[in-house]
Design an enzyme around this catalytic site. Sequence first.
Site, PDB file in Angstrom:
ATOM      1  N   SER A  65       0.505   6.918   1.368  1.00 29.35           N
ATOM      2  CA  SER A  65       0.112   5.563   1.005  1.00 29.35           C
ATOM      3  C   SER A  65      -0.767   5.625  -0.242  1.00 29.35           C
ATOM      4  O   SER A  65      -1.121   6.707  -0.713  1.00 29.35           O
ATOM      5  CB  SER A  65      -0.636   4.913   2.165  1.00 29.35           C
ATOM      6  OG  SER A  65      -1.807   5.642   2.435  1.00 29.35           O
ATOM      7  N   TYR A  66      -1.123   4.465  -0.767  1.00 27.68           N
ATOM      8  CA  TYR A  66      -1.850   4.398  -2.032  1.00 27.68           C
ATOM      9  C   TYR A  66      -3.130   5.246  -1.993  1.00 27.68           C
ATOM     10  O   TYR A  66      -3.967   5.061  -1.102  1.00 27.68           O
ATOM     11  CB  TYR A  66      -2.201   2.933  -2.356  1.00 27.68           C
ATOM     12  CG  TYR A  66      -2.616   2.765  -3.785  1.00 27.68           C
ATOM     13  CD1 TYR A  66      -1.750   3.121  -4.802  1.00 27.68           C
ATOM     14  CD2 TYR A  66      -3.867   2.280  -4.113  1.00 27.68           C
ATOM     15  CE1 TYR A  66      -2.127   2.996  -6.127  1.00 27.68           C
ATOM     16  CE2 TYR A  66      -4.254   2.146  -5.436  1.00 27.68           C
ATOM     17  CZ  TYR A  66      -3.374   2.509  -6.433  1.00 27.68           C
ATOM     18  OH  TYR A  66      -3.759   2.395  -7.740  1.00 27.68           O
ATOM     19  N   PRO A  67      -3.271   6.202  -2.918  1.00 22.77           N
ATOM     20  CA  PRO A  67      -4.362   7.173  -2.780  1.00 22.77           C
ATOM     21  C   PRO A  67      -5.700   6.731  -3.363  1.00 22.77           C
ATOM     22  O   PRO A  67      -6.628   7.537  -3.409  1.00 22.77           O
ATOM     23  CB  PRO A  67      -3.821   8.402  -3.520  1.00 22.77           C
ATOM     24  CG  PRO A  67      -2.935   7.827  -4.571  1.00 22.77           C
ATOM     25  CD  PRO A  67      -2.361   6.548  -4.013  1.00 22.77           C
ATOM     26  N   SER A  79       0.801  -1.223   0.000  1.00 26.13           N
ATOM     27  CA  SER A  79       0.000   0.000   0.000  1.00 26.13           C
ATOM     28  C   SER A  79       0.828   1.264   0.000  1.00 26.13           C
ATOM     29  O   SER A  79       0.300   2.361  -0.106  1.00 26.13           O
ATOM     30  CB  SER A  79      -0.920   0.032   1.224  1.00 26.13           C
ATOM     31  OG  SER A  79      -1.876  -0.975   1.118  1.00 26.13           O
TER      32      SER A  79
END
Length: 858
Positions: free
Chosen positions: A335-337, A153
């Site tokens: 982190s992964y948006p 992530s």
Amino acid sequence: MRTVLMVAEKPSLAQSIAKILSKGSCTSRKGLNGACSVHEYNGSFQSQTVRFKMTSVCGHVMSLDFIGKYNNWDKVDPAELFSKAPTEKKEANPKLSMVKFLQVEARGCDYVVLWLDCDKEGENICFEVLDAIQPVMNKGIVRDQTVFRAKFSSITDTDIWNAMNRLGEPNRNEALSVDARQELDLRIGCAFTRFQTKYFQGKYGNLDSSLISFGPCQTPTLGFCVERHDKIQSFKPETYWVLQAKVFKGKDTPLTLDWNRVRVFDREVGQMFVNLAKISKEAKVESVSKKEKVKQRPQALNTVEMLRVASSALGMGPQHTMQIAERLYTQGYISYPRTETTLYHENFDLKGTLKQQINNTIWAEEVKALLSTGINRPRKGNDAGDHPPITPMRSASEGELGSDGWRLYEYITRHFIATVSQDCQYLQTTIDFKIGTEAFSCSGKTLISPGYTTVMPWQGIPLEEAMPACDCGDTFTVEEIKLVEQQTSPPHYLTEAELITLMEKHGIGTDASIPVHINNVCQRNYVTVENGRRLKPTNLGIVLVHGYYKTDAELVLPTIRSAVEKQLNLIAQGKANYQQVLQHTLEIFKRKFHYFVDSITSMDELMEVSFSPIAATGKPLSRCGKCHRFMKYIQAKPSRLHCSHCDETYSLPQNGAIKLYKELRCPLDDFELVLWTSGARGKSYPLCPYCFSHPPFRDMKKGMGCNECTHPTCQHSLNALGIGQCVECDSGILVLDPTSGPKWRMACNKCNVVVHFFEHAHKIQVAQESCDACDASLVAVDFNKTRTPLPDNETQHTGCVFCDPVFQDVVELKHATMRHSMHRGGGARRGGRGRGRGRRGNPKKPKDKMAALAAYFV
Ligand SMILES: [Zn+2]
Ligand SMILES: [Zn+2]
Ligand SMILES: [Zn+2]
Ligand SMILES: [Zn+2]
Ligand SMILES: [Zn+2]
């Protein structure tokens, strides 16, 4: 030694991940497509020493399209696109040669680890990559697992190493749900768009039919904006009356009280209440209540909330926000948006994440305070099972991130700190008054403890003046009491943030696609973004939605799309069959399409009201060759000519000015020629409106002007005015611009090259003869006696523009565009200022008239 191929979604991600996994020891080289790099190092995998090869794709490798003739709008009935038309996956960007690149790198590899972004699109790309590389990889032992999927992530050491140590398998179902959505959007969108575009083509003068598109998700998105517009339009303001009282005690500033009846819609009733209140000069305190209240800290941040805040508070559109967020993710800052999750897992290291921010002076104090008193458990949220909420992963400064990057990062970080802070506490005081027989009240908030609002000050309790200290039974003096007339006001246009909320609420668009759909309706000119990022539908947007609504409301309402997206989610979860969902949905839309086609007149009626029929627009310009009446020039894009007598529309070249060309006519069809100009210094050429749409000769394509026309005897054609091969491009021919005097020029009929020559000559003609040396047509030039630059006061000379020694001092081959350096060879220098011989041995030039005639009449 065995080789492990690893593939990330973007080159920058491959680099970051390789750096982490190789502990900085990898060596890098460019791949054959120039866009991707390969990072190599030795390491351990499945308890053996292996060679790792980390590389990437550039987003989707493939895109879905129809095969062959089904891409031709004129050859296929759009209804066939629902089932009959076959589709195929083509390389999304052929220039990148991604498949070839992947195969070259994968040849001889034993294992593959897929490091694509962990969302459905990423899962889909996994299988695109596998399709490309599996045929060339080493075949392992049948029972050996050779394909692995890494789940992560954020681009941090911990996350990447954890992913490497817990490899799984790619999820076929998630990938299939993306395949299904692509296919549905392609078939449904293309069928409706092609039919409408063709139906409305050329019908209305001020309508550019190329802008009429339908999208199964785009159209409901637009529908929300138009629905609000309709509410605004049909809004009728109502007048109402409010009783307003101001009271004071001692030297305190007066309090403005709220009327407990709020408002009345009848003036006389309002007046009656004023009279009842005015009986008393005093306001009596009936009760005083104090209540402690809390303002809750925010839930952890997910994508739609980030998009909403970015639009409303930072003024950044969803598409732009997503691009920036992805950059921050790729660089390891957040982190992964793309996530729907608002819940932190039990084992998420909140404290460690917070500690990263301890040295950032902007919030260092809040962070230190939190770490010393202990962080507060974040509020419960929704666990979509995809990723953690959007979280800052490492400290950053404005200098590193750039303006918009920093503003978004700052917001994400403040939001994160707020989620582990205390709630904001305040005291709400309400005082109830009675003046005469009427009840009033007044309330205020006093801060007890700011909690999370110190780090999100825009949510803080405003510093209101403290409420006066008073007890039940106290009296205040009435300073003023009056009836105030007010009006109900219409709603505003939807803000982007409100639209996102609506889309989320109705289940259309996912966190990944919401920004795309909003961007599409703006780009296609269905809505404009106004002040405060409010979305105002354009005339075209309104008519389209009303038209769909009138024929089939389900084309606009979010219900069907939301049902389809639910089905797609079921495919992703392995609970629905891919083929069945696809067939079923296409069947529904196929029937809708046929109904739509049968009912198109009702949409057309709305178009007629909003757009002017083509016959009524434009101004007379040139004569039609069939009926010899004037045709009208319609300037609105796409500009075109229309003969209302023959009811025919003729296309024209775009992005320039059109005027009549000396009332000259085309010898083939008698249409009056027009002249297209791209501006005073650019190029211009005449064209026949009929030939432009209906090329007269086999070797001509649609959309050619007289400078490309190969008519053997016409005096405006390439044959008559072509001089020689273009100095810049391979296929073009320099053609004399007969309208350009006295600043004469010739222009390439293919590229943008414009060459100036013979300034102040009063006549230039292209001669029949051609140059012995370079094969270019000779040019006969007449100068005025007083201004001739020719030697011995000669006024006339015929010669080759490129080779003639007399012309060399007169012709200045100035090019409108810079010549590409590879063409700046010795040849150009040798001939002095003129161009030397053609760069290839046998330059193309128009054939002489007899040869051209012969070619047509054999
Ligand atoms: Zn006509
Ligand atoms: Zn013609
Ligand atoms: Zn012609
Ligand atoms: Zn050219
Ligand atoms: Zn020559």
